[in-house]
Design an enzyme around this catalytic site. Structure first.
Site, PDB file in Angstrom:
ATOM      1  N   ARG A 179      -5.676   0.346   8.458  1.00 37.89           N
ATOM      2  CA  ARG A 179      -4.264  -0.051   8.467  1.00 37.89           C
ATOM      3  C   ARG A 179      -3.595   0.446   9.735  1.00 37.89           C
ATOM      4  NH1 ARG A 179      -3.618   2.217   2.371  1.00 37.89           N
ATOM      5  NH2 ARG A 179      -4.673   0.515   1.294  1.00 37.89           N
ATOM      6  N   ASP A 183       0.811  -1.228   0.000  1.00 35.48           N
ATOM      7  CA  ASP A 183       0.000   0.000   0.000  1.00 35.48           C
ATOM      8  C   ASP A 183       0.843   1.276   0.000  1.00 35.48           C
ATOM      9  OD1 ASP A 183      -2.238  -1.659   0.118  1.00 35.48           O
ATOM     10  OD2 ASP A 183      -2.168  -1.728   2.305  1.00 35.48           O
ATOM     11  N   GLY A 200       1.483   3.023  -2.603  1.00 36.71           N
ATOM     12  CA  GLY A 200       1.070   3.916  -3.706  1.00 36.71           C
ATOM     13  C   GLY A 200       1.621   3.404  -5.033  1.00 36.71           C
ATOM     14  N   LYS A 201       1.814   2.086  -5.130  1.00 37.36           N
ATOM     15  CA  LYS A 201       2.395   1.492  -6.351  1.00 37.36           C
ATOM     16  C   LYS A 201       1.509   1.737  -7.574  1.00 37.36           C
ATOM     17  CE  LYS A 201       2.352  -2.493  -4.307  1.00 37.36           C
ATOM     18  NZ  LYS A 201       2.006  -2.074  -2.933  1.00 37.36           N
ATOM     19  N   GLN A 216       1.970  -6.100  -3.131  1.00 41.20           N
ATOM     20  CA  GLN A 216       2.461  -6.179  -1.746  1.00 41.20           C
ATOM     21  C   GLN A 216       3.770  -5.377  -1.615  1.00 41.20           C
ATOM     22  OE1 GLN A 216       1.482  -9.607  -3.191  1.00 41.20           O
ATOM     23  NE2 GLN A 216      -0.462  -8.635  -2.806  1.00 41.20           N
ATOM     24  N   ALA A 254      -3.998  -7.877  -3.794  1.00 35.80           N
ATOM     25  CA  ALA A 254      -3.543  -6.507  -4.033  1.00 35.80           C
ATOM     26  C   ALA A 254      -4.733  -5.572  -4.219  1.00 35.80           C
ATOM     27  CB  ALA A 254      -2.674  -6.478  -5.284  1.00 35.80           C
ATOM     28  N   GLY A 255      -4.527  -4.331  -3.852  1.00 32.73           N
ATOM     29  CA  GLY A 255      -5.517  -3.288  -4.135  1.00 32.73           C
ATOM     30  C   GLY A 255      -4.747  -2.027  -4.484  1.00 32.73           C
ATOM     31  N   HIS A 256      -4.709  -1.696  -5.764  1.00 27.89           N
ATOM     32  CA  HIS A 256      -3.895  -0.570  -6.238  1.00 27.89           C
ATOM     33  C   HIS A 256      -4.811   0.547  -6.724  1.00 27.89           C
ATOM     34  CE1 HIS A 256      -0.274  -3.450  -7.144  1.00 27.89           C
ATOM     35  NE2 HIS A 256      -0.669  -3.482  -5.893  1.00 27.89           N
ATOM     36  N   THR A 257      -4.608   1.725  -6.191  1.00 26.08           N
ATOM     37  CA  THR A 257      -5.513   2.828  -6.513  1.00 26.08           C
ATOM     38  C   THR A 257      -4.932   3.710  -7.607  1.00 26.08           C
ATOM     39  OG1 THR A 257      -6.020   2.803  -4.166  1.00 26.08           O
ATOM     40  CG2 THR A 257      -6.927   4.635  -5.438  1.00 26.08           C
ATOM     41  N   ARG A 261     -10.011  -2.886   5.797  1.00 25.13           N
ATOM     42  CA  ARG A 261      -9.560  -2.932   7.204  1.00 25.13           C
ATOM     43  C   ARG A 261      -8.744  -1.678   7.499  1.00 25.13           C
ATOM     44  NH1 ARG A 261      -6.247  -8.496   7.495  1.00 25.13           N
ATOM     45  NH2 ARG A 261      -5.762  -7.867   5.385  1.00 25.13           N
ATOM     46  N   VAL A 309       2.867  14.187  -4.036  1.00 21.91           N
ATOM     47  CA  VAL A 309       2.287  15.084  -3.027  1.00 21.91           C
ATOM     48  C   VAL A 309       0.756  15.075  -3.052  1.00 21.91           C
ATOM     49  CG1 VAL A 309       4.306  16.598  -2.852  1.00 21.91           C
ATOM     50  CG2 VAL A 309       2.578  17.029  -4.638  1.00 21.91           C
ATOM     51  N   THR A 323      -9.746  -4.907   1.513  1.00 27.13           N
ATOM     52  CA  THR A 323     -10.591  -5.421   2.608  1.00 27.13           C
ATOM     53  C   THR A 323     -11.248  -4.307   3.427  1.00 27.13           C
ATOM     54  OG1 THR A 323      -8.673  -5.458   4.049  1.00 27.13           O
ATOM     55  CG2 THR A 323      -9.158  -7.492   2.869  1.00 27.13           C
TER      56      THR A 323
HETATM   57  P1  GDP Z   1      -0.753   0.355  -3.536  1.00 29.96           P
HETATM   58  O1  GDP Z   1      -1.372  -0.917  -3.068  1.00 29.96           O
HETATM   59  O2  GDP Z   1       0.707   0.402  -3.286  1.00 29.96           O
HETATM   60  O3  GDP Z   1      -1.087   0.681  -4.975  1.00 29.96           O
HETATM   61  O4  GDP Z   1      -1.398   1.507  -2.639  1.00 29.96           O
HETATM   62  P2  GDP Z   1      -2.965   1.688  -2.267  1.00 29.96           P
HETATM   63  O5  GDP Z   1      -3.681   2.145  -3.482  1.00 29.96           O
HETATM   64  O6  GDP Z   1      -3.460   0.483  -1.564  1.00 29.96           O
HETATM   65  O7  GDP Z   1      -2.866   2.820  -1.157  1.00 29.96           O
HETATM   66  C1  GDP Z   1      -2.265   4.035  -1.411  1.00 29.96           C
HETATM   67  C2  GDP Z   1      -3.317   5.147  -1.253  1.00 29.96           C
HETATM   68  O8  GDP Z   1      -2.653   6.383  -1.182  1.00 29.96           O
HETATM   69  C3  GDP Z   1      -4.249   5.253  -2.450  1.00 29.96           C
HETATM   70  O9  GDP Z   1      -5.507   5.694  -1.999  1.00 29.96           O
HETATM   71  C4  GDP Z   1      -3.589   6.331  -3.314  1.00 29.96           C
HETATM   72  O10 GDP Z   1      -4.499   7.023  -4.144  1.00 29.96           O
HETATM   73  C5  GDP Z   1      -3.056   7.233  -2.253  1.00 29.96           C
HETATM   74  N1  GDP Z   1      -1.855   8.008  -2.627  1.00 29.96           N
HETATM   75  C6  GDP Z   1      -0.765   7.612  -3.329  1.00 29.96           C
HETATM   76  N2  GDP Z   1       0.158   8.599  -3.362  1.00 29.96           N
HETATM   77  C7  GDP Z   1      -0.372   9.622  -2.652  1.00 29.96           C
HETATM   78  C8  GDP Z   1       0.102  10.911  -2.285  1.00 29.96           C
HETATM   79  O11 GDP Z   1       1.215  11.310  -2.628  1.00 29.96           O
HETATM   80  N3  GDP Z   1      -0.704  11.661  -1.493  1.00 29.96           N
HETATM   81  C9  GDP Z   1      -1.937  11.253  -1.084  1.00 29.96           C
HETATM   82  N4  GDP Z   1      -2.661  12.051  -0.320  1.00 29.96           N
HETATM   83  N5  GDP Z   1      -2.424  10.054  -1.427  1.00 29.96           N
HETATM   84  C10 GDP Z   1      -1.640   9.245  -2.183  1.00 29.96           C
HETATM   85  P1  IMO Z   2      -0.920  -4.178  -2.230  1.00 27.93           P
HETATM   86  O1  IMO Z   2      -0.458  -4.744  -3.552  1.00 27.93           O
HETATM   87  C1  IMO Z   2      -0.895  -4.616   2.088  1.00 27.93           C
HETATM   88  C2  IMO Z   2      -0.961  -8.688   3.652  1.00 27.93           C
HETATM   89  C3  IMO Z   2      -2.187  -9.159   4.389  1.00 27.93           C
HETATM   90  C4  IMO Z   2      -1.542 -10.114   5.365  1.00 27.93           C
HETATM   91  C5  IMO Z   2      -0.434 -10.766   4.543  1.00 27.93           C
HETATM   92  C6  IMO Z   2      -0.827 -12.091   3.934  1.00 27.93           C
HETATM   93  O2  IMO Z   2      -2.214  -3.456  -2.309  1.00 27.93           O
HETATM   94  O3  IMO Z   2       0.163  -3.405  -1.578  1.00 27.93           O
HETATM   95  P2  IMO Z   2      -2.388 -12.759   1.882  1.00 27.93           P
HETATM   96  O4  IMO Z   2      -3.822 -12.487   1.623  1.00 27.93           O
HETATM   97  O5  IMO Z   2      -1.472 -12.225   0.838  1.00 27.93           O
HETATM   98  O6  IMO Z   2      -2.089 -14.199   2.177  1.00 27.93           O
HETATM   99  O7  IMO Z   2      -2.061 -11.979   3.264  1.00 27.93           O
HETATM  100  O8  IMO Z   2      -0.146  -9.829   3.503  1.00 27.93           O
HETATM  101  N1  IMO Z   2      -1.221  -8.157   2.284  1.00 27.93           N
HETATM  102  C7  IMO Z   2      -1.152  -6.876   1.956  1.00 27.93           C
HETATM  103  N2  IMO Z   2      -0.928  -5.786   2.732  1.00 27.93           N
HETATM  104  N3  IMO Z   2      -1.052  -4.474   0.758  1.00 27.93           N
HETATM  105  C8  IMO Z   2      -1.249  -5.558  -0.027  1.00 27.93           C
HETATM  106  O9  IMO Z   2      -1.268  -5.483  -1.371  1.00 27.93           O
HETATM  107  C9  IMO Z   2      -1.355  -6.828   0.574  1.00 27.93           C
HETATM  108  N4  IMO Z   2      -1.567  -8.072   0.115  1.00 27.93           N
HETATM  109  C10 IMO Z   2      -1.480  -8.892   1.180  1.00 27.93           C
HETATM  110  O10 IMO Z   2      -2.849  -8.090   5.018  1.00 27.93           O
HETATM  111  O11 IMO Z   2      -0.913  -9.381   6.407  1.00 27.93           O
HETATM  112 MG    MG Z   3      -2.898  -1.578  -1.819  1.00 25.25          MG
END
Ligand code: GDP
Ligand code: IMO
Ligand code: MG
Length: 429
Positions: A310, A13, A15-16, A225, A39-42, A308, A419, A306
């Site tokens: 963080r 999470d 910000g990938k 991850q 994974a959950g990528h925004t 949940r 930013v 999920t």
């Molecule tokens: P990922 O799993 O690594 O792709 O990250 P997630 O999408 O799960 O969580 C990152 C969150 O931070 C998302 O809601 C993004 O839109 C947000 N985000 C990423 N970079 C920035 C930033 O520089 N500033 C802010 N405020 N939000 C950001």
């Molecule tokens: P992105 O790509 C953050 C965590 C779970 C748990 C552990 C094992 O969005 O960054 P799993 O379901 O993979 O067997 O769970 O890994 N986890 C993550 N935490 N970002 C993720 O993906 C994750 N994918 C799994 O919360 O601790």
């Molecule tokens: Mg994520």
């Protein structure tokens, strides 16, 4: 031309998705190489906020081929939902644009059921998985009883293998977990449809990657991850079941290290973790809530998959340096710097103490990490809104010093700073 690896340098999470979406503009192929729909990528483009789980960030760049690599475990049910959702936002993920490697594994309903059953059986010692079936799917792969994506090409063979999967799962669900059996008839019909839908997407992704490289194109490998959740190098057993690091790019996409010219580690300006496991800089006070946010903003620290909340804490440079080493990071991208605006003073962890002695680095054993006490360097904060900054010189002096501290401690240059969540809010340093 080359492979650019872009991966999480913390616990996921970071910000990938946001950074991959930006860099995808330079790529011909964007490929996910590990994990599945855990994974959950925004991705945020203007008013559109989309969360991807299986599909790489290239979805919103019409020139880009989106590929799911051999190292992934793919839930076709989730994939169908996601393709429909992204297409409703204009992505057009037809079989020419979305490719599934024949060697990727299928994550099937039995894996999801066993993940849930296994986690509840563990009770207080549960890993806190996303319950998407990731561990059981990789277990089947390693045990050589898994179904590969290529199996969906042949209707009859797939039906037979799928039936065997359901039967195997039902034995385990009833015998080991006293859980109800899966309904094989309904599932067989559903999966026959899914197989027919996705068979036209099957491809040899490794061959596509090499063909692109030979033509001088760029391939972006999008990690899921983060380094500290890596099966080998993360905080085992509180990890995911795949190789999240640079090594995973090579084995999944079938490329040698000479092709990887950049390894970009995405790191948040603070730390978060979701699920159980050691987290030395974790906070349990008002600052933890301040870093998390209330959930009112899409970028607040609530799981993209999920929802949940963080766990949050100060930036941990000892852990980040470990991530830089095990990945061979050539650069770091710092995200969510804007979230630190207004916090005074800032803390950054620059050492660990274990049973009264300073550690030389990040411990290899996660039980030791659980006992590590962080030492902090204090840095001054800043109070200006930095969301409109588009170059390093546009940041307040204290924000620049924060970036400088990351570079000097890890020995890795910071190449971009983000930013805000919008595409335009990432700038090159
Ligand atoms: P990922 O799993 O690594 O792709 O990250 P997630 O999408 O799960 O969580 C990152 C969150 O931070 C998302 O809601 C993004 O839109 C947000 N985000 C990423 N970079 C920035 C930033 O520089 N500033 C802010 N405020 N939000 C950001
Ligand atoms: P992105 O790509 C953050 C965590 C779970 C748990 C552990 C094992 O969005 O960054 P799993 O379901 O993979 O067997 O769970 O890994 N986890 C993550 N935490 N970002 C993720 O993906 C994750 N994918 C799994 O919360 O601790
Ligand atoms: Mg994520």
């Amino acid at each position: 031309m080359s492979v650019i690896a872009l991966l999480g340098a913390q616990w996921g999470d970071e910000g990938k998705g946001h950074i991959a979406d930006k860099l995808a503009a330079q790529a011909f192929i964007v490929a996910r190489y590990n994990g599945g729909d855990n994974a959950g990528h925004t991705i945020t483009v203007g008013d559109m906020v989309v969360r991807t789980h299986l599909i790489p960030a290239g979805a919103f760049h019409s020139r880009v081929t989106c590929a799911l690599g051999a190292g992934m475990v793919i839930n076709l049910r989730s994939l169908a939902r996601e393709v429909d959702e992204l297409n409703s936002h204009g992505a057009d993920l037809n079989p020419d644009r979305l490719k599934i490697d024949v060697a990727a594994h299928l994550l099937l309903p039995g894996h999801v059921a066993l993940d849930g059953a296994g986690e509840s059986q563990l009770g207080a010692t549960a890993i806190g998985t996303t319950q998407r079936g990731i561990g059981p799917a990789y277990t089947d792969k390693a045990a050589r009883v898994g179904l590969r994506a290529g199996s969906i090409a042949d209707v009859e063979t797939f039906a037979e293998a799928f039936r065997a999967h359901v039967e195997r799962t039902n034995v385990r669900l009833t015998r080991d977990f006293a859980r109800p059996m899966l309904d094989s008839i309904a599932l067989e019909a559903e999966y026959a449809n899914l197989a027919a839908r996705f068979a036209p997407h099957l491809a040899d992704v490794t061959a596509l990657v090499h063909a692109a490289l030979e033509r001088g194109e760029t391939v972006l490998a999008e990690g899921a991850q983060g380094a500290l959740l890596d099966l080998d190098h993360g905080t085992y057993p509180f990890v995911t079941s795949s190789s999240t690091t640079t090594g995973g790019v090579l084995t999944s996409l079938g490329v040698g290290p000479k092709h990887v010219t950049r390894v970009i580690g995405v790191a948040k300006a603070f730390c978060s973790r979701v699920g159980a496991g050691p987290f030395p800089t974790e906070l349990h006070d008002a600052m933890s809530e301040r870093l998390r946010g209330t959930g009112a903003n899409p970028w607040d620290e609530f799981g993209s998959t999920t929802r949940r909340p963080r766990r949050t804490g100060w930036l941990d440079l000892v852990a980040l340096k470990h991530a830089a080493r095990i990945n061979g990071l050539s650069e770091i991208v710092v995200t969510k710097l804007d979230i630190l605006t207004g916090i005074e003073p800032l803390h950054i962890c620059t050492a660990y103490t274990y049973r009264g002695k300073q550690m030389a680095g990040f411990p290899g054993d996660s039980a030791w990490l659980g006992e590590c006490v962080p030492s902090y360097t204090e840095l001054p904060g800043w109070h200006e809104d930095i969301g409109a900054a588009r170059r390093l010189s546009g940041l307040p002096r204290a924000a620049r010093a924060y970036i400088e501290q990351i570079q000097s401690f890890t020995g890795v240059p910071v190449s971009h700073v983000s930013v805000g969540p919008e595409r335009s809010q990432i700038f090159e340093v």
